[in-house]
Structures are given as structure tokens and as C-alpha cells.
Design an enzyme around this catalytic site. Structure first.
Site, PDB file in Angstrom:
ATOM      1  N   VAL A  11       0.811  -1.224   0.000  1.00  0.00           N
ATOM      2  CA  VAL A  11       0.000   0.000   0.000  1.00  0.00           C
ATOM      3  C   VAL A  11       0.843   1.273   0.000  1.00  0.00           C
ATOM      4  O   VAL A  11       0.306   2.366  -0.158  1.00  0.00           O
ATOM      5  CB  VAL A  11      -0.954   0.019   1.223  1.00  0.00           C
ATOM      6  CG1 VAL A  11      -1.982  -1.073   1.108  1.00  0.00           C
ATOM      7  CG2 VAL A  11      -0.183  -0.082   2.539  1.00  0.00           C
ATOM      8  N   ARG A  13       5.241   2.843  -0.502  1.00  0.00           N
ATOM      9  CA  ARG A  13       6.682   2.599  -0.631  1.00  0.00           C
ATOM     10  C   ARG A  13       7.397   3.932  -0.527  1.00  0.00           C
ATOM     11  O   ARG A  13       7.018   4.908  -1.178  1.00  0.00           O
ATOM     12  CB  ARG A  13       6.989   1.927  -1.969  1.00  0.00           C
ATOM     13  CG  ARG A  13       8.459   1.594  -2.202  1.00  0.00           C
ATOM     14  CD  ARG A  13       8.638   0.903  -3.547  1.00  0.00           C
ATOM     15  NE  ARG A  13       8.079  -0.427  -3.526  1.00  0.00           N
ATOM     16  CZ  ARG A  13       8.764  -1.526  -3.237  1.00  0.00           C
ATOM     17  NH1 ARG A  13      10.052  -1.438  -2.948  1.00  0.00           N
ATOM     18  NH2 ARG A  13       8.177  -2.703  -3.244  1.00  0.00           N
ATOM     19  N   GLY A  14       8.415   3.990   0.322  1.00  0.00           N
ATOM     20  CA  GLY A  14       9.177   5.219   0.495  1.00  0.00           C
ATOM     21  C   GLY A  14      10.659   4.983   0.323  1.00  0.00           C
ATOM     22  O   GLY A  14      11.092   3.926  -0.176  1.00  0.00           O
ATOM     23  N   SER A  15      11.452   5.961   0.752  1.00  0.00           N
ATOM     24  CA  SER A  15      12.908   5.872   0.589  1.00  0.00           C
ATOM     25  C   SER A  15      13.507   4.759   1.435  1.00  0.00           C
ATOM     26  O   SER A  15      14.554   4.211   1.087  1.00  0.00           O
ATOM     27  CB  SER A  15      13.552   7.204   0.979  1.00  0.00           C
ATOM     28  OG  SER A  15      13.003   8.262   0.239  1.00  0.00           O
ATOM     29  N   TYR A  16      12.863   4.434   2.556  1.00  0.00           N
ATOM     30  CA  TYR A  16      13.486   3.518   3.497  1.00  0.00           C
ATOM     31  C   TYR A  16      12.767   2.175   3.643  1.00  0.00           C
ATOM     32  O   TYR A  16      13.369   1.221   4.122  1.00  0.00           O
ATOM     33  CB  TYR A  16      13.576   4.183   4.884  1.00  0.00           C
ATOM     34  CG  TYR A  16      14.437   5.414   4.872  1.00  0.00           C
ATOM     35  CD1 TYR A  16      15.821   5.318   4.837  1.00  0.00           C
ATOM     36  CD2 TYR A  16      13.870   6.683   4.866  1.00  0.00           C
ATOM     37  CE1 TYR A  16      16.621   6.443   4.806  1.00  0.00           C
ATOM     38  CE2 TYR A  16      14.661   7.819   4.842  1.00  0.00           C
ATOM     39  CZ  TYR A  16      16.039   7.692   4.809  1.00  0.00           C
ATOM     40  OH  TYR A  16      16.822   8.819   4.776  1.00  0.00           O
ATOM     41  N   GLY A  17      11.512   2.087   3.284  1.00  0.00           N
ATOM     42  CA  GLY A  17      10.806   0.839   3.520  1.00  0.00           C
ATOM     43  C   GLY A  17       9.546   0.704   2.703  1.00  0.00           C
ATOM     44  O   GLY A  17       9.191   1.580   1.904  1.00  0.00           O
ATOM     45  N   VAL A  19       5.336  -0.569   2.944  1.00  0.00           N
ATOM     46  CA  VAL A  19       4.210  -0.820   3.837  1.00  0.00           C
ATOM     47  C   VAL A  19       3.208  -1.734   3.142  1.00  0.00           C
ATOM     48  O   VAL A  19       2.860  -1.506   1.973  1.00  0.00           O
ATOM     49  CB  VAL A  19       3.515   0.499   4.254  1.00  0.00           C
ATOM     50  CG1 VAL A  19       2.346   0.208   5.190  1.00  0.00           C
ATOM     51  CG2 VAL A  19       4.511   1.434   4.922  1.00  0.00           C
ATOM     52  N   ASP A 227       9.005  16.124  10.809  1.00  0.00           N
ATOM     53  CA  ASP A 227       8.633  15.894   9.410  1.00  0.00           C
ATOM     54  C   ASP A 227       7.111  15.856   9.260  1.00  0.00           C
ATOM     55  O   ASP A 227       6.557  14.965   8.624  1.00  0.00           O
ATOM     56  CB  ASP A 227       9.250  14.588   8.897  1.00  0.00           C
ATOM     57  CG  ASP A 227       9.227  14.486   7.372  1.00  0.00           C
ATOM     58  OD1 ASP A 227       9.086  15.535   6.717  1.00  0.00           O
ATOM     59  OD2 ASP A 227       9.339  13.365   6.841  1.00  0.00           O
TER      60      ASP A 227
END
Length: 406
Positions: A11, A13-17, A19, A227
């Protein structure tokens, strides 16, 4: 993983992980499961900050995302639940040493095992023949007992013993990934939730008030988020209306619930956050306090109340955020950057030309005054988090009474 949770779909996706939407195997309850690969010390430091902040908040506030459990992946199919009061020591060691501990130790262990094996082979010729036979017999018995016992063990006991052995063994524990199991928010992030619906002032006011409550709670625990932006605010849709959840604590910092009871005295130096929501002092590379969160929230409030949006470079997805238009081409400058360059710069609240149709009514005079206070270049004159909720309530009430009189 499938013994505890099932992964349904990705659901986010980012720079580090990454979900995933998942389900608890026993209850079928829907959860969000975030996988954070432990590939380098810098990323691991962010993961630990997120884990510690989420453990501190636990499930104690309705407007902060709840952490159900945390699992450490130590092998392709090996997961070790982390106890709430126990830090993942291998990950802490990795951050302190600046290198992924398990990898180097594993290499050294293989070398040591190889050299020990050579020494053992050379010494075995000097051993008594009887001792050698006995040693072989013991080894065979151990292998046989292991082969027989393993499949007969109940799975739950096997997992428990495995975790205990990993804690006790001297060898390296490979930390492949950290899995955070959190509550699932079916409304998506704040951008998606608000911009996919027609404007509703009452709903917008509810969003603003819930964010005030969440930030006051975080600051009372000594947590500075650093943030705050629409992407990091999730929404649960309920029959009574949206429930807002502040999430993503990867850049957060914790202090001892404040210095002398005042979090505004705790100073930070790392320049971090997202451009359009960063405070002027962060843009300028100065030391800053939790009051930088107030500025970020001011940008967010202004965008929510007036439905101000922009497109980031290379993106076609509208995002909520206030900004300054510069030059003839009208290129966008973050508010924090504009105020850092010119602390006397006058923000025009409310605005008309930046708003995305359909347009909500602009905020009233009392709310505009509060937004200007939140967005001032001087962090010491911004309201604190524990003052903010009452001030928002007062401003909304004053503006609504003014409308009735008019």
C-alpha cells in the site's frame, strides 16, 4: 511471518521501507505492516528513532498511529518478536560502530571456524583412539537427537527456544529487517483523503483540531516529529467522521519529556524534513527546537483550510501545502525558505489565486491571526503545542460568531 500475519498487498513505498496491508493470523484483524531493511547504519538509526517514538506513544492517543508489535527478521523465514522494554542490541551496536555488525562478525566467524577446523584436524592424530571413538559416538547421538526432536517440537515452543538461544549465543545475530505492525488506516494519507472529496469546513476544522491534540501529546512526551506533512498524516474513516493519525517517526527526536518541563529549550542541529514544511531556522542551518513542528503545522493548517495545493517537480499528484510565488515565471518557494531569506516578509492570509477548486470559504480573521503567529520567522513567538488547541478552538468560535453577526 505467515504464522503471525499474512501480507495482502503493498500500500505504500518510500525511501526507506515498504508498507503492506496485512491480517493477524489468529483474529483476522487488518493491520499495516512496515518492512525496514537493515542494510546500512544510517537507515537503521532512523528505524530505531521511529521504533522508540512509537513505543513511547504506544496506544495512548487516538490521533497518533498505534504500534501493535515489532519483529526482527534474523533469517529468510526467521522472525523474533522484540519485547517492549528491550532494545534490539545488534541494531544499536550497528549504529554506534557505523557498520552492519552481523555481516563482518559472520565473516570473522567463518574464518575462525575454518582455522579451528584445521587445528583440530592436525591435533586429532595425537588424540587417543578411544577418545576419538567416544567423541564420534557423542556427535552421532547429538545429530540423531536433533533430527528426531526438531519435527516433534510444538511450533510455538520451537520459536520461543530459538529466540532464547539467539539472545544467549555468542555468535552474530544477522538483522535482515525490522517489521513494525501498526493499526491500518483505510482513508489513506491526508492528501488523498481531503483532495478526493468536496470541501467541507466542518471536516477541515475537525482535522485541524485533531492535529493540535496529537502534537500536544507528542511534545508532552518529549517527542519532536520534525517531518509533519500531509503524507505523514493518515486517516481512519469512521461513521462519526475521519480520525486523524500522525505517523512516520523516522526523523523524530526524543528528549527527557523536556528540559525543565520546557521542550522549547531542547535544541537540534540536523537539517531534516520536507522542503515545503520546514521552518526558516531549519532552512538556515541554525539550531532549532520543537517550535519547528509548530511552523510545519501552520503550513499544513493553512493549506487544509484554504485548500492550497501544488505539484512537486516530476509529479502529477496534487499535494496540500502553502508557498510563495517568485519571479515572472511564478516558480514556487517554500514559506520557510522565503522567511529565512527575508524575516520581514509579509504573508498574505487568506489567499485566492493559489486555491484548488472547488473552493471552501476562507478562514476568518481570528484564524488568520493564529496562522500568522504559527508561521512567524521567530520561533520563540510561535504558540507552543499545549497552547495551540485552545487557541484554535477560540479562533474558530470567534470566527463563527462573527459570521452569525454579519
Amino acid at each position: 511471518m505467515e504464522e503471525l500475519y499474512t501480507l495482502e498487498r503493498e500500500v505504500g513505498r518510500g525511501s526507506y521501507g515498504v508498507v503492506f496491508e496485512g491480517q493477524m493470523a489468529k483474529t483476522g484483524n487488518v493491520v499495516a505492516i512496515k518492512r525496514l531493511p537493515c542494510s546500512n547504519p544510517e537507515s537503521i538509526e532512523l528505524y530505531l528513532q521511529e521504533l522508540w517514538a512509537m513505543r513511547a506513544t504506544a496506544k495512548n492517543h487516538v490521533n497518533v498511529i498505534a504500534l501493535h508489535s515489532c519483529l526482527l527478521q534474523t533469517g529468510p523465514r526467521s522472525l523474533k518478536p522484540l519485547k517492549s522494554g528491550k532494545p534490539p542490541l545488534r541494531l544499536v551496536e550497528t549504529v554506534l560502530k557505523g557498520t552492519v555488525v552481523g555481516v563482518q562478525q559472520d565473516q570473522r566467524r567463518r574464518k575462525d571456524s575454518s582455522s579451528n577446523l584445521r587445528r583440530t584436524n592436525s591435533n586429532s592424530r595425537l588424540q587417543d583412539k578411544t577418545n576419538t571413538v567416544q567423541a564420534r559416538a557423542k556427535l552421532q547421538d547429538l545429530v540423531k537427537s536433533h533430527d528426531c526432536a526438531t519435527p516433534q517440537r510444538p511450533p510455538s515452543r520451537g520459536r520461543k527456544r530459538s529466540a532464547q538461544n539467539e539472545d544467549e549465543q555468542d555468535g552474530p545475530l544477522r538483522c535482515l529487517a525490522l517489521w513494525l505492525v501498526m493499526e491500518y488506516c483505510d482513508g489513506g494519507d491526508l492528501n488523498h483523503f481531503l483532495l478526493s472529496r468536496p470541501p467541507d469546513p466542518q471536516r477541515d476544522h475537525s482535522v485541524v483540531l485533531q492535529l493540535c491534540s496529537a502534537l500536544a501529546f507528542l511534545h508532552s512526551l518529549g517527542i519532536t516529529h520534525r517531518d509533519l506533512k500531509p503524507d505523514n498524516v493518515l486517516v481512519c474513516v469512521t461513521p462519526k467522521g475521519p480520525v486523524i493519525k500522525v505517523a512516520d517517526f523516522g526523523l523524530s527526536k526524543m528528549s527527557e519529556a523536556a528540559v525543565n518541563g520546557d521542550l522549547t529549550r531542547q535544541r537540534f542541529s540536523s537539517t531534516c524534513g520536507s522542503d515545503f514544511y520546514m521552518a526558516p531556522e531549519v532552512w538556515g542551518g541554525l539550531s532549532y527546537t520543537a517550535q519547528a513542528d509548530i511552523f510545519s503545522l501552520g503550513v499544513l493548517f493553512w493549506a487544509v483550510l484554504e485548500r492550497i495545493t501544488f505539484l512537486e517537480e516530476g509529479s502529477t499528484q496534487e499535494q496540500l501545502g502553502a508557498y510563495v510565488c517568485k519571479g515572472r515565471s511564478g516558480w514556487l518557494m517554500p514559506l520557510g525558505e522565503a522567511l529565512w531569506e527575508n524575516p520581514e516578509f509579509q504573508l498574505c492570509i487568506p489567499v485566492k489565486f493559489k486555491r484548488a477548486p472547488p473552493l471552501p470559504p476562507p478562514p476568518g480573521p481570528a484564524m488568520c491571526t493564529l496562522l500568522l503567529d504559527m508561521l512567524t520567522s521567530d520561533p520563540d513567538t510561535r504558540p507552543t503545542a499545549d497552547q495551540l488547541e485552545s487557541r484554535v478552538c477560540s479562533a474558530l468560535k470567534e470566527d463563527s460568531e462573527g459570521l452569525r453577526v454579519a
